[in-house]
Write a protein that holds these residues in place. Structure first.
Motif, short mmCIF file in Angstrom:
data_model
loop_
_atom_site.label_atom_id
_atom_site.label_comp_id
_atom_site.label_asym_id
_atom_site.label_seq_id
_atom_site.Cartn_x
_atom_site.Cartn_y
_atom_site.Cartn_z
N TYR A 171 -3.85 -25.42 5.00
CA TYR A 171 -4.50 -24.73 3.88
C TYR A 171 -5.36 -25.77 3.17
CZ TYR A 171 -4.27 -21.26 0.08
OH TYR A 171 -4.55 -20.29 -0.85
N ASP A 195 -0.05 -10.11 4.75
CA ASP A 195 0.38 -9.94 3.36
C ASP A 195 1.35 -8.78 3.16
OD1 ASP A 195 -1.38 -11.98 2.89
OD2 ASP A 195 -2.86 -10.78 1.78
N ALA A 212 -1.43 -14.89 8.38
CA ALA A 212 -1.82 -13.60 8.98
C ALA A 212 -2.48 -13.85 10.33
CB ALA A 212 -2.78 -12.85 8.05
N PRO A 223 0.83 -1.22 0.00
CA PRO A 223 0.00 0.00 0.00
C PRO A 223 0.86 1.27 0.00
CG PRO A 223 -0.82 -1.58 1.60
CD PRO A 223 0.49 -2.12 1.10
N ILE A 266 2.24 -7.72 10.16
CA ILE A 266 1.81 -9.11 9.98
C ILE A 266 1.08 -9.27 8.66
CG2 ILE A 266 1.64 -9.61 12.46
CD1 ILE A 266 -1.36 -9.16 12.27
C1 LIG Z 1 -9.52 -15.28 -3.97
C2 LIG Z 1 -8.77 -15.44 -2.68
C3 LIG Z 1 -8.79 -16.66 -2.01
C4 LIG Z 1 -8.07 -16.82 -0.82
N1 LIG Z 1 -8.10 -18.04 -0.19
C5 LIG Z 1 -7.39 -18.23 0.94
C6 LIG Z 1 -7.44 -19.48 1.64
O1 LIG Z 1 -8.14 -20.41 1.23
N2 LIG Z 1 -6.68 -19.62 2.76
C7 LIG Z 1 -5.90 -18.60 3.23
O2 LIG Z 1 -5.22 -18.80 4.25
N3 LIG Z 1 -5.83 -17.40 2.60
C8 LIG Z 1 -6.56 -17.19 1.48
N4 LIG Z 1 -6.54 -15.96 0.85
C9 LIG Z 1 -5.58 -14.93 1.31
C10 LIG Z 1 -6.09 -14.14 2.51
O3 LIG Z 1 -7.35 -13.58 2.24
C11 LIG Z 1 -5.08 -13.04 2.83
O4 LIG Z 1 -3.79 -13.61 2.90
C12 LIG Z 1 -5.40 -12.37 4.16
O5 LIG Z 1 -6.62 -11.69 4.07
C13 LIG Z 1 -4.28 -11.41 4.56
O6 LIG Z 1 -4.64 -10.71 5.72
P1 LIG Z 1 -4.06 -9.24 6.00
O7 LIG Z 1 -4.60 -8.83 7.32
O8 LIG Z 1 -2.60 -9.24 5.78
O9 LIG Z 1 -4.67 -8.35 4.82
P2 LIG Z 1 -6.19 -8.06 4.46
O10 LIG Z 1 -7.08 -9.14 4.98
O11 LIG Z 1 -6.21 -7.81 2.99
O12 LIG Z 1 -6.53 -6.72 5.25
C14 LIG Z 1 -5.93 -5.49 4.94
C15 LIG Z 1 -6.92 -4.39 5.31
O13 LIG Z 1 -6.25 -3.12 5.31
C16 LIG Z 1 -7.13 -2.16 4.73
N5 LIG Z 1 -6.32 -1.03 4.22
C17 LIG Z 1 -5.37 -1.05 3.26
N6 LIG Z 1 -4.82 0.17 3.09
C18 LIG Z 1 -5.46 1.00 3.96
C19 LIG Z 1 -5.33 2.39 4.27
N7 LIG Z 1 -4.45 3.20 3.66
N8 LIG Z 1 -6.14 2.90 5.24
C20 LIG Z 1 -7.04 2.11 5.90
N9 LIG Z 1 -7.19 0.80 5.64
C21 LIG Z 1 -6.41 0.24 4.69
C22 LIG Z 1 -7.83 -2.94 3.63
O14 LIG Z 1 -9.04 -2.31 3.22
C23 LIG Z 1 -8.06 -4.29 4.30
O15 LIG Z 1 -9.30 -4.38 4.96
C24 LIG Z 1 -7.31 -15.74 -0.30
C25 LIG Z 1 -7.31 -14.50 -0.97
C26 LIG Z 1 -8.04 -14.34 -2.14
C27 LIG Z 1 -8.04 -13.00 -2.83
#
Ligand SMILES: Cc1cc2nc3c(=O)[nH]c(=O)nc-3n(C[C@H](O)[C@H](O)[C@H](O)COP(=O)(O)OP(=O)(O)OC[C@H]3O[C@@H](n4cnc5c(N)ncnc54)[C@H](O)[C@@H]3O)c2cc1C
Length: 383
Positions: free
Chosen positions: A334, A285, A304, A251, A283
């Motif tokens: 997974y 992605d 995560a 980001p 933590i």
């Molecule tokens: C199609 C698909 C299938 C998947 N299947 C699986 C699975 O089966 N098993 C598995 O373990 N994982 C799976 N994943 C991956 C999983 O969804 C992600 O790895 C996980 O959500 C990562 O968590 P996170 O908290 O790092 O990021 P995210 O869950 O993406 O959260 C990041 C948050 O930060 C917010 N944000 C970003 N920038 C800003 C800003 N400047 N200001 C305020 N807010 C902001 C975003 O809106 C978002 O809500 C899948 C993903 C996809 C797309």
């Protein structure tokens, strides 16, 4: 009273908030620790179910909740785009206002960017809107060529394009369209889920082959027009229906901050998830964790979640003036959807050089139901 700043209410952010509240003993009317969660979106989407949405096994509204419904004692959700992050002083700026914390947990995920005008010709199935629109097209599809395109590396959830392809093949077969339809995957990867090692990559290729899905690794898309994909190796493909993964970037608010490492992602201690700034953690992605194999730790929700639990626990210990005593070990489980109500469980051990990395089982009903349960439990527990 201590204040924890949690950046992002996705998988990592929500689990961190819940766990810190639980650990610190916050209750409905007793706030011992203030937890501020900053999120730009109003909807919190459960991404692992997007492939089910593509084939009509879910309705869009089953995949999200309003973040205001996050019901955790001592938690306040601040809806707005984070404009600035100052990790040295543990500050964030949102909606023009500056918030100061004692600890910060950065869980902002990836920024999705659409290159090559892909959204003019196909559907970004890594978004709720794109997966919904893909399904609307599939419902009216009477046969032809379906392409699943990985547009660039890295991308989160390395199994997702393969799951999508296998579920689409299932849909095509059960709707009597097999004889006049082909499903193909084009990707710049050398093989599916490269981080998992050759054995598992070959097993996954075997599953695709068994379903008659065409697989084209080492194909980097360079341009897209209506019904045509062109690749850097001069090959091209005429398609009728296209689903694609977007380009993933760190980001911009992080790329423009002192938290960004050389790659733009955040470097952390791979066991504690602490950044180079004391009491500031990252933590999920948004991190880049290189493994001994030279490939980075995959961006998956299960990591995560585990990292969030560990970081929350260790922050709780620090607030009690105790030493942190938990570490992230690169392990998780997974489930890879296969279709026909089956999924392959995959056990992941990526920090242990003596283990095979990832062990995948044959597709089984229990795997599918475990994935189903994970979705139900996520909404039940958090909203
Ligand atoms: C199609 C698909 C299938 C998947 N299947 C699986 C699975 O089966 N098993 C598995 O373990 N994982 C799976 N994943 C991956 C999983 O969804 C992600 O790895 C996980 O959500 C990562 O968590 P996170 O908290 O790092 O990021 P995210 O869950 O993406 O959260 C990041 C948050 O930060 C917010 N944000 C970003 N920038 C800003 C800003 N400047 N200001 C305020 N807010 C902001 C975003 O809106 C978002 O809500 C899948 C993903 C996809 C797309």
């Amino acid at each position: 009273m201590k204040t924890i700043l949690i950046l992002g209410a996705g998988t990592g952010g929500i689990v961190t908030a819940k766990e810190i509240s639980r650990y610190s003993g916050n209750e409905e009317d007793i706030t011992l620790v203030k937890i501020l969660v900053f999120e730009k979106e109003e909807k919190s989407v459960f991404s692992p179910s997007l492939p089910w949405l593509m084939v009509g096994d879910r309705k869009p509204k089953q995949l999200y909740e309003n973040i205001k419904k996050l019901n955790t004692a001592g938690l306040e959700v601040i809806n707005g785009e984070i404009e600035e992050v100052d990790p040295k002083n543990i500050l964030v700026k949102v909606n023009g206002k500056v918030y100061k914390g004692d600890y910060m947990v950065v869980s902002l995920g990836v920024e999705q960017v659409i290159d090559h005008n892909l959204d003019k010709f196909g559907y970004n199935f890594f978004s709720l809107e794109g997966a919904t629109q893909f399904h609307e097209k599939l419902e009216n599809f009477s046969g032809g060529k379906i392409a699943i395109l990985v547009s660039s590396l890295p991308f989160k959830s390395p199994a997702a394009p393969y799951e999508a392809a296998m579920l689409i093949e299932d849909y095509v077969r059960s709707h009597g369209l097999s004889s006049n339809t082909e499903v193909s995957i084009y990707t710049p990867e050398k093989g599916p889920m490269e981080f998992a090692g050759k054995e598992m990559s070959d097993e996954l290729k075997g599953l695709l082959k068994g379903k008659g899905i065409n697989y084209f690794p080492d194909h980097q898309v360079t341009s897209v027009t209506e019904n045509n994909l062109k690749f850097s190796n001069s090959e091209s493909y005429e398609y009728d229906l296209l689903a694609f993964t977007p380009t993933h970037r760190s980001p911009s608010v992080i790329r423009n901050s002192t938290l960004a490492g050389k790659s733009g992602w955040v470097d952390v201690d791979r066991n504690t998830m602490e950044t180079k700034f004391p009491d500031v953690y990252a933590i999920g992605d948004i991190t880049d964790i290189p493994l001994e194999t030279g490939i980075s730790l995959p961006k998956i929700g299960v990591f995560a979640r585990h990292q969030a639990e560990i970081v929350a626990h260790n922050i709780g210990r620090k607030m009690d003036n105790k030493d942190p005593d938990q570490t992230f070990t690169g392990e998780g489980e997974y489930f890879i959807e296969y279709g026909k109500g089956l999924a392959s469980p995959a056990e992941i051990h990526l920090y242990d050089p003596s283990s095979p990395g990832v062990k995948m089982k044959e597709p089984e009903h229990l795997g599918h139901w475990s994935k189903w349960w994970a979705e139900k439990y996520w909404f039940f527990k958090n909203f």
